[in-house]
Design a protein around this motif. Structure first.
Motif, PDB file in Angstrom:
ATOM      1  N   ARG A 149      33.852  49.346  48.000  1.00 13.84           N
ATOM      2  CA  ARG A 149      34.225  49.613  46.533  1.00 13.84           C
ATOM      3  C   ARG A 149      32.888  49.658  45.622  1.00 13.84           C
ATOM      4  NH1 ARG A 149      40.011  46.784  44.934  1.00 13.84           N
ATOM      5  NH2 ARG A 149      41.372  48.014  46.049  1.00 13.84           N
ATOM      6  N   SER A 150      32.495  50.575  45.191  1.00 17.62           N
ATOM      7  CA  SER A 150      31.178  50.402  44.382  1.00 17.62           C
ATOM      8  C   SER A 150      31.937  50.340  42.775  1.00 17.62           C
ATOM      9  CB  SER A 150      30.581  51.649  44.674  1.00 17.62           C
ATOM     10  OG  SER A 150      29.839  51.562  45.962  1.00 17.62           O
ATOM     11  N   LYS A 151      31.537  49.468  42.363  1.00 20.25           N
ATOM     12  CA  LYS A 151      31.833  49.250  41.067  1.00 20.25           C
ATOM     13  C   LYS A 151      30.733  49.327  39.935  1.00 20.25           C
ATOM     14  CE  LYS A 151      34.039  45.304  43.234  1.00 20.25           C
ATOM     15  NZ  LYS A 151      34.078  43.741  43.636  1.00 20.25           N
ATOM     16  N   LEU A 152      31.382  49.709  38.591  1.00 19.84           N
ATOM     17  CA  LEU A 152      30.427  49.774  37.487  1.00 19.84           C
ATOM     18  C   LEU A 152      31.331  48.984  36.428  1.00 19.84           C
ATOM     19  CD1 LEU A 152      30.159  53.721  37.207  1.00 19.84           C
ATOM     20  CD2 LEU A 152      28.473  52.069  38.060  1.00 19.84           C
ATOM     21  N   LYS A 153      30.495  48.233  35.520  1.00 14.16           N
ATOM     22  CA  LYS A 153      30.947  47.356  34.469  1.00 14.16           C
ATOM     23  C   LYS A 153      29.949  47.774  33.192  1.00 14.16           C
ATOM     24  CE  LYS A 153      32.554  43.615  37.303  1.00 14.16           C
ATOM     25  NZ  LYS A 153      32.727  42.293  37.424  1.00 14.16           N
ATOM     26  N   ALA A 179      32.335  38.132  34.382  1.00 15.97           N
ATOM     27  CA  ALA A 179      32.616  37.410  33.625  1.00 15.97           C
ATOM     28  C   ALA A 179      33.804  36.616  33.862  1.00 15.97           C
ATOM     29  CB  ALA A 179      32.572  37.851  32.130  1.00 15.97           C
ATOM     30  N   TYR A 180      34.166  35.558  33.404  1.00 13.33           N
ATOM     31  CA  TYR A 180      35.528  34.688  33.682  1.00 13.33           C
ATOM     32  C   TYR A 180      36.795  35.579  33.015  1.00 13.33           C
ATOM     33  CZ  TYR A 180      33.096  31.220  36.827  1.00 13.33           C
ATOM     34  OH  TYR A 180      32.409  30.580  37.603  1.00 13.33           O
ATOM     35  N   SER A 181      36.258  36.354  31.970  1.00 11.02           N
ATOM     36  CA  SER A 181      37.305  37.052  31.187  1.00 11.02           C
ATOM     37  C   SER A 181      37.436  38.201  31.889  1.00 11.02           C
ATOM     38  CB  SER A 181      36.927  37.283  29.846  1.00 11.02           C
ATOM     39  OG  SER A 181      35.630  37.916  29.690  1.00 11.02           O
ATOM     40  N   ASP A 182      37.129  38.633  32.724  1.00 12.87           N
ATOM     41  CA  ASP A 182      37.267  39.904  33.565  1.00 12.87           C
ATOM     42  C   ASP A 182      38.724  39.961  34.141  1.00 12.87           C
ATOM     43  OD1 ASP A 182      34.491  40.554  32.950  1.00 12.87           O
ATOM     44  OD2 ASP A 182      34.111  40.640  35.104  1.00 12.87           O
ATOM     45  N   ASN A 183      39.063  41.351  34.188  1.00 14.62           N
ATOM     46  CA  ASN A 183      40.301  41.431  35.017  1.00 14.62           C
ATOM     47  C   ASN A 183      40.123  41.546  36.590  1.00 14.62           C
ATOM     48  OD1 ASN A 183      43.075  42.403  35.913  1.00 14.62           O
ATOM     49  ND2 ASN A 183      42.635  44.489  35.342  1.00 14.62           N
ATOM     50  N   TYR A 184      40.276  40.220  37.328  1.00 18.67           N
ATOM     51  CA  TYR A 184      39.674  39.790  38.294  1.00 18.67           C
ATOM     52  C   TYR A 184      40.656  40.511  39.496  1.00 18.67           C
ATOM     53  CZ  TYR A 184      37.499  36.909  42.252  1.00 18.67           C
ATOM     54  OH  TYR A 184      37.175  36.646  43.294  1.00 18.67           O
ATOM     55  N   ALA A 185      40.110  41.148  40.395  1.00 14.54           N
ATOM     56  CA  ALA A 185      41.007  41.724  41.569  1.00 14.54           C
ATOM     57  C   ALA A 185      40.075  41.488  42.895  1.00 14.54           C
ATOM     58  CB  ALA A 185      41.210  43.211  41.586  1.00 14.54           C
ATOM     59  N   PRO A 186      40.020  40.372  43.659  1.00 13.96           N
ATOM     60  CA  PRO A 186      39.502  40.087  44.752  1.00 13.96           C
ATOM     61  C   PRO A 186      39.851  41.011  45.974  1.00 13.96           C
ATOM     62  CG  PRO A 186      40.983  38.553  44.431  1.00 13.96           C
ATOM     63  CD  PRO A 186      40.764  38.954  43.165  1.00 13.96           C
ATOM     64  N   GLN A 187      39.036  41.475  46.828  1.00  7.73           N
ATOM     65  CA  GLN A 187      39.486  42.312  47.903  1.00  7.73           C
ATOM     66  C   GLN A 187      39.377  41.480  49.100  1.00  7.73           C
ATOM     67  OE1 GLN A 187      36.680  45.509  48.259  1.00  7.73           O
ATOM     68  NE2 GLN A 187      37.927  46.641  49.735  1.00  7.73           N
ATOM     69  N   VAL A 188      40.421  40.628  49.392  1.00 11.11           N
ATOM     70  CA  VAL A 188      40.618  39.720  50.572  1.00 11.11           C
ATOM     71  C   VAL A 188      41.864  39.789  51.355  1.00 11.11           C
ATOM     72  CG1 VAL A 188      39.120  38.005  49.367  1.00 11.11           C
ATOM     73  CG2 VAL A 188      41.541  38.052  48.934  1.00 11.11           C
ATOM     74  N   LYS A 189      42.083  39.406  52.318  1.00 12.05           N
ATOM     75  CA  LYS A 189      43.252  39.424  52.947  1.00 12.05           C
ATOM     76  C   LYS A 189      44.430  38.616  52.091  1.00 12.05           C
ATOM     77  CE  LYS A 189      41.447  39.627  57.635  1.00 12.05           C
ATOM     78  NZ  LYS A 189      41.151  38.711  58.994  1.00 12.05           N
ATOM     79  N   PHE A 240      25.419  37.442  48.239  1.00 14.96           N
ATOM     80  CA  PHE A 240      26.647  38.035  47.273  1.00 14.96           C
ATOM     81  C   PHE A 240      27.712  38.732  48.178  1.00 14.96           C
ATOM     82  CE2 PHE A 240      28.096  41.540  44.835  1.00 14.96           C
ATOM     83  CZ  PHE A 240      28.445  40.786  43.714  1.00 14.96           C
ATOM     84  N   SER A 241      28.682  38.207  48.094  1.00  8.12           N
ATOM     85  CA  SER A 241      29.924  38.736  48.502  1.00  8.12           C
ATOM     86  C   SER A 241      30.663  39.888  47.624  1.00  8.12           C
ATOM     87  CB  SER A 241      30.784  37.765  48.995  1.00  8.12           C
ATOM     88  OG  SER A 241      30.220  36.846  50.053  1.00  8.12           O
ATOM     89  N   SER A 242      30.455  41.087  47.565  1.00 10.63           N
ATOM     90  CA  SER A 242      30.796  42.059  46.541  1.00 10.63           C
ATOM     91  C   SER A 242      32.426  41.981  46.671  1.00 10.63           C
ATOM     92  CB  SER A 242      30.496  43.237  46.874  1.00 10.63           C
ATOM     93  OG  SER A 242      30.913  43.990  48.241  1.00 10.63           O
ATOM     94  N   ASN A 243      33.286  41.611  47.794  1.00  9.91           N
ATOM     95  CA  ASN A 243      34.620  41.963  47.454  1.00  9.91           C
ATOM     96  C   ASN A 243      35.216  40.873  46.728  1.00  9.91           C
ATOM     97  OD1 ASN A 243      33.691  40.126  49.772  1.00  9.91           O
ATOM     98  ND2 ASN A 243      35.692  39.757  50.292  1.00  9.91           N
ATOM     99  N   VAL A 244      34.520  39.848  46.695  1.00 14.89           N
ATOM    100  CA  VAL A 244      35.092  38.488  45.531  1.00 14.89           C
ATOM    101  C   VAL A 244      34.143  38.440  44.501  1.00 14.89           C
ATOM    102  CG1 VAL A 244      36.543  37.565  47.552  1.00 14.89           C
ATOM    103  CG2 VAL A 244      34.077  36.907  47.067  1.00 14.89           C
ATOM    104  N   GLU A 245      33.033  39.330  44.312  1.00 13.98           N
ATOM    105  CA  GLU A 245      32.199  39.090  43.214  1.00 13.98           C
ATOM    106  C   GLU A 245      31.380  37.674  42.928  1.00 13.98           C
ATOM    107  OE1 GLU A 245      33.128  41.191  39.573  1.00 13.98           O
ATOM    108  OE2 GLU A 245      34.176  42.734  40.720  1.00 13.98           O
ATOM    109  N   ALA A 246      31.484  37.238  44.267  1.00 14.91           N
ATOM    110  CA  ALA A 246      30.821  35.674  43.982  1.00 14.91           C
ATOM    111  C   ALA A 246      29.656  35.338  44.987  1.00 14.91           C
ATOM    112  CB  ALA A 246      31.997  34.888  44.514  1.00 14.91           C
ATOM    113  N   LEU A 247      28.974  34.264  44.818  1.00 16.82           N
ATOM    114  CA  LEU A 247      27.888  33.935  45.474  1.00 16.82           C
ATOM    115  C   LEU A 247      28.275  33.042  46.490  1.00 16.82           C
ATOM    116  CD1 LEU A 247      25.253  33.972  42.747  1.00 16.82           C
ATOM    117  CD2 LEU A 247      24.985  35.345  44.771  1.00 16.82           C
ATOM    118  N   ARG A 248      27.900  33.120  47.792  1.00  9.85           N
ATOM    119  CA  ARG A 248      27.739  31.862  48.669  1.00  9.85           C
ATOM    120  C   ARG A 248      26.334  31.558  48.759  1.00  9.85           C
ATOM    121  NH1 ARG A 248      28.222  33.230  54.159  1.00  9.85           N
ATOM    122  NH2 ARG A 248      28.081  35.527  53.660  1.00  9.85           N
ATOM    123  N   PHE A 249      26.089  30.140  48.369  1.00 10.71           N
ATOM    124  CA  PHE A 249      24.784  29.752  48.338  1.00 10.71           C
ATOM    125  C   PHE A 249      24.468  28.435  48.996  1.00 10.71           C
ATOM    126  CE2 PHE A 249      26.712  27.694  44.737  1.00 10.71           C
ATOM    127  CZ  PHE A 249      26.117  26.261  44.659  1.00 10.71           C
TER     128      PHE A 249
END
Length: 654
Positions: A565-569, A614-624, A387-396
């Motif tokens: 960045r620690s997140k709550l939703k 969710a894909y309806s979220d306000n997405y803000a990836p933490q990347v370069k 799990f990559s928390s900066n992009v909220e996605a799974l590498r698998f």
């Protein structure tokens, strides 16, 4: 004359009894032979229950020993172990250190314990191999690297089945105490004069090279253990040949002054150390396991040849590592097994050899029928997840049950497909040629992912106040570190409670000392956690509401290049109602994590060990900046590998 019939009858009876006894003796002898052939040497002067030595090496690739790959680094002691034991040429570990160790220690996929790849601790419900063997009468000892959860003292080896231990919790400790001031990129491992612990005590410096220190300690411990009349289990976890590449000078001088030369020197020193340990062991009474935790880094050599990929990748070379099991006289010498086996298989195999009951619901399989006979290993497919928390996605990566296909998503983006039957190296992406197979394996992956994510907590109904009480899997059920999702079915609320919930809030659910979910008709739902309150005005008390509270608390130690960045939703009906991206989880004063989770007014809960989105979220990836558009587009196209909140919501209010 009158006795003749009786004499004949007695003779027949005697003959019948004799034949029956012979058959019974033969049957007992046969059973004994089967048992002996299954887990015990044939010689009569050995223990039926063996001593067990597990040697774990760090980052040693498939090509790093000629015991597995003929053109690999010359390692005579590892090779001797292989020539007199069983070699598994298609063994899969994990792609990094921590999840691999959790898998070895528990016989379960590490994601079940919350490790993707890091996690807080092995849950008490997942008994370790040391705990199981200790219950079976073994003395248990660990030397070397733990790195299987160290956030709490309760996660350390002395609380996970080891009577005693000597070593280090993680490689950063080797150069001194890890504190908030030096976490992350400022702390470097070292082999030279390392800082080590005894039984979880304070770090103390030891002069010399780490490999030598650990080896000599294990040798002395084995001598002591062998003098006892009790079977023993010793888990020896080297750091070598993990970075930094620091062979002792006496080895470095024997090889070219190049990165490859230094790496070869470090592996040679490791091999000699293994030889010294094996020379101390009473081999006929000792089962030896040799295993590497993950593939090599490919920084100094092509460590994983002929397989594509390296440590921390999602490709074949990240997972294929050496596995050798040796027990002279008990198992075939020089047997080569090409069936697919996993690191989780070691656990039940060792318990079988120790005549210890194998727990239910393991992911691993007992390999003794494969080792001692012609049985085939049994697999149902496996997924590996990061799990990559900066992009909220799974590498698998997902290996099909047929072992033919590998589906890999390298950065949480659109996956690649590899046909391992046509190309065992796993390098050529054939996804475009097989879109149906991609869809099939993607579906299989998500099913495997979700089954590993759900926590099988204990549920107790308290009829007196229509309450449900949840216990177990405490460190994952409690918002402490890393990922958690709590799915709640709330409502319809009793009529009198609806009338009561005016200005004063009523508590719907919570865990004392950690969080609380409350409702008032004026403010709606409020999730109170630490110094934060998340709100949802859409709660409807007259019907069932599917609510999901989810978080990811990111420790600084694993983010050397960016602030955590620690997140709550807070979700209801699958929609994000409120969130916080920069939550300070240290404001959770907490209590005992054993405190139950309580759900009131007939509500119920489910728990998962990962942040949901969710894909309806306000997405803000933490990347370069150069990667921002790539991730934003993947999110908008819904091709980003997102752990969708719908997985939880779909199981609520049914």
């Amino acid at each position: 004359m009158s006795f003749a019939p009786s004499s004949n009858l007695d003779g027949k009876l005697l003959l019948g009894l004799t034949l029956l006894l012979m058959l019974l003796f033969s049957w007992i002898a046969g059973i004994k032979n089967v048992v002996v052939e299954w887990v015990s040497p044939a010689s009569e002067d050995v223990f039926i229950v063996p001593n067990i030595l597990m040697i774990v090496v760090d980052d040693l690739g498939y090509n790093d020993t000629n015991a597995i790959n003929p053109d690999g680094i010359v390692t005579p002691h590892i090779t001797e172990l292989a020539q007199n034991g069983v070699i598994f040429r298609r063994h899969y570990a994990d792609s990094t250190c921590t999840p691999s160790r959790v898998a070895l220690l528990t016989g379960r996929y590490p994601e079940r314990s919350g490790f993707r790849p890091t996690g807080i601790e092995i849950p008490a419900e997942h008994s370790t191999i040391a705990e199981q063997l200790q219950s079976a009468g073994y003395m248990t000892y660990m030397t070397g690297k733990w790195h299987a959860g160290e956030s709490r003292v309760e996660a350390w080896p002395q609380h996970k089945g080891f009577h005693e231990w000597f070593g280090f919790l993680n490689q950063w400790e080797l150069s001194g105490e890890v504190t908030d001031a030096n976490k992350g990129g400022t702390k470097r491992p070292t082999y030279r004069n390392p800082m080590l612990r005894v039984n979880g005590g304070v770090l103390e410096q030891h002069e010399g090279h780490l490999t030598d220190i650990l080896t000599q300690h294990t040798i002395e411990k084995i001598k002591h253990l062998q003098a006892q009349k009790q079977p023993w289990f010793l888990y020896h976890a080297f750091l070598a040949p993990h970075n930094p590449i620091q062979p002792d000078e006496r080895y470095k001088a024997r090889f070219p002054d190049t990165p490859a030369g230094e790496y070869t020197a470090l592996v040679t020193q490791l091999d000699d150390a293994i030889g010294q340990i094996l020379a101390t062991v009473d081999r006929k009474n000792t089962l030896v396991v040799f295993i590497s935790d993950n593939g090599g880094t490919n920084k100094q050599l092509d460590n994983n040849y002929p397989f594509y990929g390296k440590k921390a990748d999602m490709f074949e070379g990240a997972y294929r590592t050496p596995l050798i099991i040796n027990w002279p006289g008990a198992i075939p010498a020089g047997k080569i097994i090409d069936d697919t086996v996993m690191n989780v298989d070691v656990y039940p195999t060792l318990l079988a050899s120790a005549r210890s009951p194998i727990p239910e619901n393991l992911d691993g399989n007992n390999l003794w029928p494969v080792i001692s006979g012609d049985a085939r290993s049994q697999r149902t497919g496996r997924s590996w997840e990061v799990f990559s928390s900066n992009v909220e996605a799974l590498r698998f990566s997902f290996l099909s049950a047929s072992d033919q296909w590998r589906l890999s998503s390298t950065q949480g983006l659109e996956p690649s497909l590899f046909n391992l039957s046509a190309e065992p190296a796993g390098k050529t992406n054939v996804a475009e040629q097989h879109p149906d197979k991609v869809r099939e394996l993607t579906r299989d992956f998500w099913q495997a992912f979700w089954m590993k994510s759900l926590l099988p907590v204990a549920e107790e109904k308290v009829p007196a106040n229509n309450q449900h009480r949840y216990t177990g899997f405490d460190a994952m059920r409690t918002p402490l570190r890393y990922g958690l999702a709590i799915g709640l079915e709330m409502g319809p609320l009793p009529q009198d409670i609806r009338q009561q919930a005016g200005d004063s809030a009523i508590v719907l659910a919570g865990q004392e000392g950690f969080w609380q979910l409350r409702y008032s008709s004026n403010l709606g739902l409020e999730w109170v956690i630490g110094n934060q309150i998340l709100r949802d005005a859409s709660f409807e008390p007259s019907r069932c509401n599917a609510i999901v509270l989810t978080n990811y608390f990111q420790p600084l130690a694993h983010l050397p290049t960016r602030a955590p960045r620690s997140k709550l939703k807070m979700y209801s009906a699958g929609l994000l109602r409120d969130f916080e991206r920069n939550f300070d989880y240290t404001t959770i004063t907490g209590g005992a994590i054993e405190t139950p989770t309580l759900v009131n007014y007939g509500g119920r809960a489910k728990f998962s060990n990962l942040l949901l989105s969710a894909y309806s979220d306000n997405y803000a990836p933490q990347v370069k900046p150069e990667f921002l558009e790539i991730y934003t587009n993947a999110f908008q196209d819904q091709t980003l590998t997102l752990a969708d909140v719908e997985l939880m919501t779909s199981e609520l209010c049914q």
